[in-house]
Design an enzyme around this catalytic site. Structure first.
Site, PDB file in Angstrom:
ATOM      1  N   ASP A 180     -10.846 -17.383 -14.973  1.00  0.00           N
ATOM      2  CA  ASP A 180     -11.358 -17.795 -13.673  1.00  0.00           C
ATOM      3  C   ASP A 180     -12.674 -18.561 -13.827  1.00  0.00           C
ATOM      4  O   ASP A 180     -13.597 -18.094 -14.506  1.00  0.00           O
ATOM      5  CB  ASP A 180     -11.589 -16.562 -12.797  1.00  0.00           C
ATOM      6  CG  ASP A 180     -12.160 -16.911 -11.437  1.00  0.00           C
ATOM      7  OD1 ASP A 180     -11.395 -17.397 -10.597  1.00  0.00           O
ATOM      8  OD2 ASP A 180     -13.370 -16.713 -11.242  1.00  0.00           O
ATOM      9  N   ASP A 212      -1.927  -1.442  -3.728  1.00  0.00           N
ATOM     10  CA  ASP A 212      -2.285  -0.727  -4.953  1.00  0.00           C
ATOM     11  C   ASP A 212      -1.234  -0.958  -6.030  1.00  0.00           C
ATOM     12  O   ASP A 212      -0.175  -1.562  -5.789  1.00  0.00           O
ATOM     13  CB  ASP A 212      -2.477   0.770  -4.680  1.00  0.00           C
ATOM     14  CG  ASP A 212      -1.374   1.371  -3.810  1.00  0.00           C
ATOM     15  OD1 ASP A 212      -0.190   1.143  -4.120  1.00  0.00           O
ATOM     16  OD2 ASP A 212      -1.700   2.054  -2.823  1.00  0.00           O
ATOM     17  N   GLU A 247      -8.697 -21.830 -14.866  1.00  0.00           N
ATOM     18  CA  GLU A 247      -8.785 -22.399 -13.528  1.00  0.00           C
ATOM     19  C   GLU A 247      -9.522 -23.730 -13.620  1.00  0.00           C
ATOM     20  O   GLU A 247     -10.651 -23.800 -14.093  1.00  0.00           O
ATOM     21  CB  GLU A 247      -9.543 -21.448 -12.601  1.00  0.00           C
ATOM     22  CG  GLU A 247      -9.668 -21.979 -11.190  1.00  0.00           C
ATOM     23  CD  GLU A 247     -10.539 -21.105 -10.312  1.00  0.00           C
ATOM     24  OE1 GLU A 247     -10.317 -21.106  -9.100  1.00  0.00           O
ATOM     25  OE2 GLU A 247     -11.440 -20.425 -10.849  1.00  0.00           O
ATOM     26  N   ASP A 256       0.850  -1.200   0.000  1.00  0.00           N
ATOM     27  CA  ASP A 256       0.000   0.000   0.000  1.00  0.00           C
ATOM     28  C   ASP A 256       0.878   1.240   0.000  1.00  0.00           C
ATOM     29  O   ASP A 256       1.829   1.324   0.776  1.00  0.00           O
ATOM     30  CB  ASP A 256      -0.914  -0.024   1.229  1.00  0.00           C
ATOM     31  CG  ASP A 256      -1.693   1.263   1.403  1.00  0.00           C
ATOM     32  OD1 ASP A 256      -2.029   1.893   0.382  1.00  0.00           O
ATOM     33  OD2 ASP A 256      -1.980   1.634   2.561  1.00  0.00           O
ATOM     34  N   HIS A 278      -4.436 -17.861  -4.019  1.00  0.00           N
ATOM     35  CA  HIS A 278      -5.301 -16.978  -3.245  1.00  0.00           C
ATOM     36  C   HIS A 278      -6.547 -17.681  -2.707  1.00  0.00           C
ATOM     37  O   HIS A 278      -7.259 -17.111  -1.872  1.00  0.00           O
ATOM     38  CB  HIS A 278      -5.737 -15.805  -4.118  1.00  0.00           C
ATOM     39  CG  HIS A 278      -6.574 -16.221  -5.292  1.00  0.00           C
ATOM     40  ND1 HIS A 278      -6.042 -16.913  -6.359  1.00  0.00           N
ATOM     41  CD2 HIS A 278      -7.892 -16.075  -5.557  1.00  0.00           C
ATOM     42  CE1 HIS A 278      -7.000 -17.169  -7.234  1.00  0.00           C
ATOM     43  NE2 HIS A 278      -8.130 -16.678  -6.769  1.00  0.00           N
ATOM     44  N   ASP A 279      -6.825 -18.885  -3.162  1.00  0.00           N
ATOM     45  CA  ASP A 279      -7.997 -19.634  -2.710  1.00  0.00           C
ATOM     46  C   ASP A 279      -7.657 -20.690  -1.670  1.00  0.00           C
ATOM     47  O   ASP A 279      -8.498 -21.536  -1.358  1.00  0.00           O
ATOM     48  CB  ASP A 279      -8.684 -20.315  -3.905  1.00  0.00           C
ATOM     49  CG  ASP A 279      -9.563 -19.358  -4.690  1.00  0.00           C
ATOM     50  OD1 ASP A 279     -10.028 -18.362  -4.098  1.00  0.00           O
ATOM     51  OD2 ASP A 279      -9.772 -19.595  -5.892  1.00  0.00           O
ATOM     52  N   ASP A 330      -4.287   3.820   2.820  1.00  0.00           N
ATOM     53  CA  ASP A 330      -5.678   3.422   3.047  1.00  0.00           C
ATOM     54  C   ASP A 330      -5.805   1.973   3.499  1.00  0.00           C
ATOM     55  O   ASP A 330      -6.912   1.472   3.694  1.00  0.00           O
ATOM     56  CB  ASP A 330      -6.535   3.666   1.800  1.00  0.00           C
ATOM     57  CG  ASP A 330      -6.129   2.794   0.609  1.00  0.00           C
ATOM     58  OD1 ASP A 330      -5.126   2.055   0.722  1.00  0.00           O
ATOM     59  OD2 ASP A 330      -6.804   2.880  -0.431  1.00  0.00           O
ATOM     60  N   ASP A 386      -6.021 -11.880 -14.726  1.00  0.00           N
ATOM     61  CA  ASP A 386      -7.217 -12.674 -14.470  1.00  0.00           C
ATOM     62  C   ASP A 386      -8.367 -12.145 -15.325  1.00  0.00           C
ATOM     63  O   ASP A 386      -8.590 -10.922 -15.395  1.00  0.00           O
ATOM     64  CB  ASP A 386      -7.617 -12.560 -12.996  1.00  0.00           C
ATOM     65  CG  ASP A 386      -7.523 -13.875 -12.262  1.00  0.00           C
ATOM     66  OD1 ASP A 386      -7.891 -14.898 -12.858  1.00  0.00           O
ATOM     67  OD2 ASP A 386      -7.085 -13.881 -11.100  1.00  0.00           O
TER      68      ASP A 386
END
Length: 576
Positions: free
Chosen positions: A230, A59, A284, A51, A350-351, A55, A128
């Site tokens: 995806d 990013d 995927e 970041d 990430h899953d 925030d 993605d």
């Protein structure tokens, strides 16, 4: 030997048929347009990487700031999770504008600078593409639900209420498990295989398909090097909506994946996008079996470049996993794709929960050697390796106590569903603590300082308390660190094509602690030996006689002749 590890996140279970693991040969050349075979992919979850504006959300400028670090890893491509405009019901996998950047992440100008910076460093970018479904806030859906005669009506799947209840369909993310959601605007139900805010797109509509190809053209012409599709194996649906049985997460793929029409869509996509722009493509999931997987990725099919199959990464379960099962699964997939098609090799994304917490031992004593061992495996197997951010420093699962701590929609809705079904909630929370996708999404641990150097604000997801011990800064200058071992492994893979293209032969298939195999290509032969246990193990292999150590995650290998004593979680590669 069994180890205590969590189950894989509940969806996309891939069931493969059994094959033997005898060694096979491969072609000895890689065409220029097959660059993806020799790639090492680094997956970045942008919300959690860096970041720069305080925030608490990562990013694009944060990625730009860290490009030199990414280059130093020795990776050659970055897979970036979605950065498009989204209301964030599923952390960006619900897209409301495919040609715009989410405000949290920055601007299109930031994206252009990031892409240019990657290309200056010879790093390719894989984006993605989430087109099984969109957000319910996408203009297409806003129009689609406004009236039954709207031009966008057939961009989605609708069932008029006057026909009665729609045929049952299962939703992975819905607390009630029902994939049909009633909308009073037009007195009809819409279909959503995932959350209620992710209505499924109607791929049988050629206008919708062309809209998607135009979006992909937009990004390809910007210079993007590849696309990950995806959940695309679920895109094709029988729009006569025949009756399906009542299903669960573990049988979902058998009935919902790879339906008629999917291959037609992929060949059309290949013709309009992949082949035209020379971009890499991976979906995927790889279908229900080997036949499905080959139909997706064999070169003569002209569909996708590589399979991203879940059979291997599904091995760790809550309560333990057997190394013999891991060896059998990965060896079976390698044998099946030795001659035709190409595989992805991965242990986390990430899953899923963190790699070392699922496959290794994340205790302070064994976290470093077991992470190095897992990276040794990842980077010495045939196929394109996908490394997940933070695994290069040994990031671990985080410890959440209450359901309120979780941000993931799958965790929250799963909790609601479990309570409604009267399940043991203490057991549910213990399992969730290990398996939750949030484990793999905590902020990158750059320093031992406040918020691990990820942000100057409050992070969107808590930083793991162990960042004081596990961080990039602490490992950067330590030649024996996990980070520098990862760099040595990427360099070794790039310098030795045998680790990319070589045949694979499994040794000691029934050994419960050791995973050993050889890689051979154009007269070069290497031996990989790994001890997947907390105890020392003695191994005797004829191949060890006179073999030369190439890389070792310990300082030395104790051996005499064809015998070697391996320390706990020791991993060594030798030249034969």
């Amino acid at each position: 030997m069994n180890r205590s590890f969590p189950p894989l996140f509940l969806f996309l279970l891939l069931i493969g048929c059994a094959r033997n693991s005898e060694p096979t040969t491969v072609a000895t050349e890689t065409a220029d347009d097959d660059w993806w075979k020799e790639s090492i992919v680094y997956q970045i979850y942008p919300r959690s990487f860096q970041d720069t504006d305080g925030d608490g959300i990562g990013d694009l400028n944060g990625i730009i700031e860290r490009l030199d670090y990414i280059e130093s890893l020795g990776v050659t491509a970055v897979w970036l999770n979605p950065i498009y405009s989204s209301p964030n019901d599923d952390n960006g996998y619900d897209i409301s504008d495919y040609r715009n950047i989410m405000t949290d992440f920055g601007t299109m100008a930031d994206f252009d600078r990031m892409l240019a910076g990657m290309h200056e460093r010879d790093i390719k970018l894989i984006m993605d593409v989430v087109v099984n479904h969109s957000s319910d806030e996408h203009e297409w859906f806003v129009q689609s639900k406004s009236s039954r005669d709207n031009p966008y009506r057939d961009y989605y799947h609708w069932w008029p209420a006057e026909k009665g209840d729609p045929p049952y369909r299962y939703s992975l993310f819905d607390a009630e498990g029902n994939a049909w959601k009633y909308d009073s605007t037009t007195d009809a139900y819409y279909l959503h295989y995932f959350s209620q805010k992710q209505p499924d797109l109607n791929w049988s509509n050629p206008k919708l398909r062309q809209e998607v190809y135009d979006i992909m053209t937009f990004w390809a012409e910007k210079g993007v090097d590849g696309f990950r599709l995806d959940a695309f194996q679920f895109a094709a649906k029988d729009t006569t909506y025949p009756e399906f049985p009542g299903l669960t997460d573990t049988t979902f793929i058998d009935y919902y994946a790879m339906q008629d029409g999917l291959h037609d869509y992929l060949r059309e996509m290949n013709e309009q996008i992949f082949s035209k722009y020379g971009v890499m493509s991976v979906a995927e999931g790889a279908g229900r079996n080997f036949e499905d997987a080959h139909a997706l990725v064999d070169a003569d099919r002209q569909e996708l470049n590589m399979a991203y199959a879940f059979d291997g990464v599904d091995v760790p379960k809550y309560g333990g996993y057997a190394l013999t099962t891991m060896k059998e699964v990965f060896s079976r997939w390698d044998a099946e794709f030795a001659e035709d098609g190409w595989l992805s090799i991965f242990l986390s994304n990430h899953d899923q929960a963190r790699m070392v917490s699922r496959w290794g031992n994340d205790s302070p004593e064994f976290r470093a050697p077991s992470t190095k061992l897992l990276n040794t495996f990842l980077l010495s197997m045939r196929g394109t390796p996908y490394a997940y951010y933070g695994d290069e420093i040994g990031m671990t699962n985080i410890d959440f106590d209450e359901i309120e701590d979780y941000q993931d929609i799958a965790a929250r809705n799963g909790y609601t569903k479990a309570r409604a079904q009267g399940k043991d909630m203490e057991q549910f929370m213990r399992e969730l603590n290990f398996l939750s996708r949030d484990n793999g999404r905590t902020p990158m641990q750059w320093t031992e300082g406040p918020q691990a150097g990820f942000t100057t604000g409050t992070p969107w997801l808590p930083v793991n308390d162990n960042h004081a011990q596990i961080n990039v800064a602490a490992q950067e200058d330590d030649p024996n660190s996990i980070l520098n071992h990862f760099r040595q492994m990427t360099r070794l893979r790039q310098d030795h094509p045998v680790l990319v293209h070589g045949s694979y032969e499994l040794l000691l298939p029934d050994h419960e602690e050791l995973y050993a195999y050889t890689r051979e290509w154009e007269g070069v032969r290497m031996l990989v030996v790994m001890n997947f246990s907390d105890e020392g193990v003695t191994v005797d292999l004829p191949e060890l006689e006179n073999a030369e150590v190439v890389i070792d995650n310990y300082e030395s290998l104790s051996r005499t002749g064809s015998s070697a004593d391996l320390n706990p979680w020791q991993a060594v590669i030798l030249s034969l």
